[in-house]
Design a protein around this motif. Structure first.
Motif, PDB file in Angstrom:
ATOM      1  N   VAL A 223      -1.415 -15.565   6.210  1.00  0.00           N
ATOM      2  CA  VAL A 223      -0.044 -15.932   5.834  1.00  0.00           C
ATOM      3  C   VAL A 223       0.867 -14.712   5.853  1.00  0.00           C
ATOM      4  O   VAL A 223       2.062 -14.823   6.154  1.00  0.00           O
ATOM      5  N   ALA A 224       0.315 -13.552   5.538  1.00  0.00           N
ATOM      6  CA  ALA A 224       1.124 -12.326   5.573  1.00  0.00           C
ATOM      7  C   ALA A 224       1.542 -11.973   6.991  1.00  0.00           C
ATOM      8  O   ALA A 224       2.622 -11.408   7.207  1.00  0.00           O
ATOM      9  N   THR A 225       0.725 -12.318   7.968  1.00  0.00           N
ATOM     10  CA  THR A 225       1.007 -11.980   9.367  1.00  0.00           C
ATOM     11  C   THR A 225       1.946 -12.975  10.019  1.00  0.00           C
ATOM     12  O   THR A 225       2.841 -12.590  10.780  1.00  0.00           O
ATOM     13  N   TYR A 226       1.783 -14.257   9.721  1.00  0.00           N
ATOM     14  CA  TYR A 226       2.522 -15.290  10.442  1.00  0.00           C
ATOM     15  C   TYR A 226       3.626 -15.950   9.612  1.00  0.00           C
ATOM     16  O   TYR A 226       4.333 -16.821  10.114  1.00  0.00           O
ATOM     17  N   GLY A 227       3.782 -15.554   8.354  1.00  0.00           N
ATOM     18  CA  GLY A 227       4.770 -16.174   7.480  1.00  0.00           C
ATOM     19  C   GLY A 227       6.198 -15.949   7.944  1.00  0.00           C
ATOM     20  O   GLY A 227       6.481 -15.127   8.823  1.00  0.00           O
ATOM     21  N   SER A 228       7.124 -16.668   7.300  1.00  0.00           N
ATOM     22  CA  SER A 228       8.507 -16.659   7.790  1.00  0.00           C
ATOM     23  C   SER A 228       9.276 -15.400   7.421  1.00  0.00           C
ATOM     24  O   SER A 228      10.434 -15.247   7.806  1.00  0.00           O
ATOM     25  N   HIS A 229       8.671 -14.485   6.704  1.00  0.00           N
ATOM     26  CA  HIS A 229       9.273 -13.172   6.474  1.00  0.00           C
ATOM     27  C   HIS A 229       9.038 -12.243   7.664  1.00  0.00           C
ATOM     28  O   HIS A 229       9.547 -11.131   7.690  1.00  0.00           O
ATOM     29  N   THR A 230       8.263 -12.707   8.650  1.00  0.00           N
ATOM     30  CA  THR A 230       7.943 -11.926   9.837  1.00  0.00           C
ATOM     31  C   THR A 230       8.686 -12.496  11.048  1.00  0.00           C
ATOM     32  O   THR A 230       9.357 -13.521  10.967  1.00  0.00           O
TER      33      THR A 230
END
Length: 275
Positions: A223-230
């Motif tokens: 989730v850290a890699t593909y989340g919407s903050h990315t």
């Protein structure tokens, strides 16, 4: 004394001397990951439910990593199979799916590459998981402009509960900015709908917006890699299902209810974005 083996006999039975059974094809990394291309802005990931041993890749040992784990998230792969089938039935379309079939003992794809494995022989299997997951996120963003990634896990700390993991709302930044907290915990959100169906959600839907997620289950590398903050811009939630919800006699019901919750979320927040 018997007759010597004649030249004619050698011509009739040449294979007796030279036949060797063909060696089976060596397994490929892609054989250890189930992938489905979808037609919905919905992506399902399940990294820790695999049961296959990887040839020539040694089991991992603790090397100073925090929260080091090698145990399987029991029945998560099977639950996802049922979940996908129920989503396809209710929405008449396919979610994107990436499911690990390899044992977590060999590598953990919910960690960064540097922490995921201890043998370079595991690298192709890591890529076999993340390459299609990244491709799914890119395809969904390109076609729909937004989407939801549910990363399915299991936990045994809160055995009858589901823990939300969004790195305390970081990985659902765009969804929160666009629709507010209702899309994350309200009656038409995925976990809000599960709560309405009687499941215990942590943190609960009626908690303060600032309520922290369970410290062990706030969301990992996926989730850290593909989340919407990315740059991927896909809202990502790590869904930690308690042991009771994944039991052999229960996981089909959990999957069916989760599929219904995905349908409700899709109708409320994603349906109008379909091109």
């Amino acid at each position: 004394m018997g007759r010597p083996f004649s030249a004619a006999a050698a011509l009739l039975f040449p294979a007796l001397a030279v036949f060797t059974p063909a060696a089976p094809d060596a397994p490929k990394p892609a054989d250890f990951v189930s992938v489905q291309k979808g037609t919905l802005p919905v992506i399902i990931s399940a990294p820790h439910g695999g049961r296959k041993k990887i040839p020539d890749v040694p089991e991992r040992v603790a090397t100073g990593l925090t929260n080091f784990q090698t145990v399987r998230d029991e029945n998560t792969a099977e639950l996802v199979e049922k979940l996908v089938a129920e989503i396809e039935k209710s929405l008449n379309a396919k979610p994107w799916v990436v499911v690990a079939r390899f044992e977590r003992k060999h590598l953990d794809v919910n960690r960064s590459r540097e922490q995921a494995y201890e043998s370079d022989k595991a690298k192709p299997y890591y890529d076999a998981y993340h390459d299609p997951l990244a491709a799914a996120c890119k395809a969904v963003k390109e076609k729909y402009g937004r989407g939801i990634l549910l990363d399915i896990h299991g936990q045994s700390v809160h055995q009858g509960s589901i823990c939300r993991g969004t790195q305390n709302l970081k990985t659902v930044k765009l969804l929160k900015d666009r629709e507010g907290m209702a899309a994350i915990r309200g009656k038409n959100s995925v976990l809000g709908r599960m709560e309405k169906l009687g499941y215990k959600i942590l943190p609960p839907g009626d908690s303060e917006e600032t309520a922290k997620e369970e410290a062990q289950f706030t969301g990992g590398h996926i989730v850290a890699t593909y989340g919407s903050h990315t740059a991927f811009a896909i809202d990502a939630i790590q869904v930690e299902l308690g042991t009771e919800l994944r039991a052999r006699e229960q996981y089909a019901t959990t999957a069916k209810d989760l599929a219904e919750s995905v349908r409700v979320f899709y109708d409320a927040y994603l349906k109008d974005e379909k091109k």
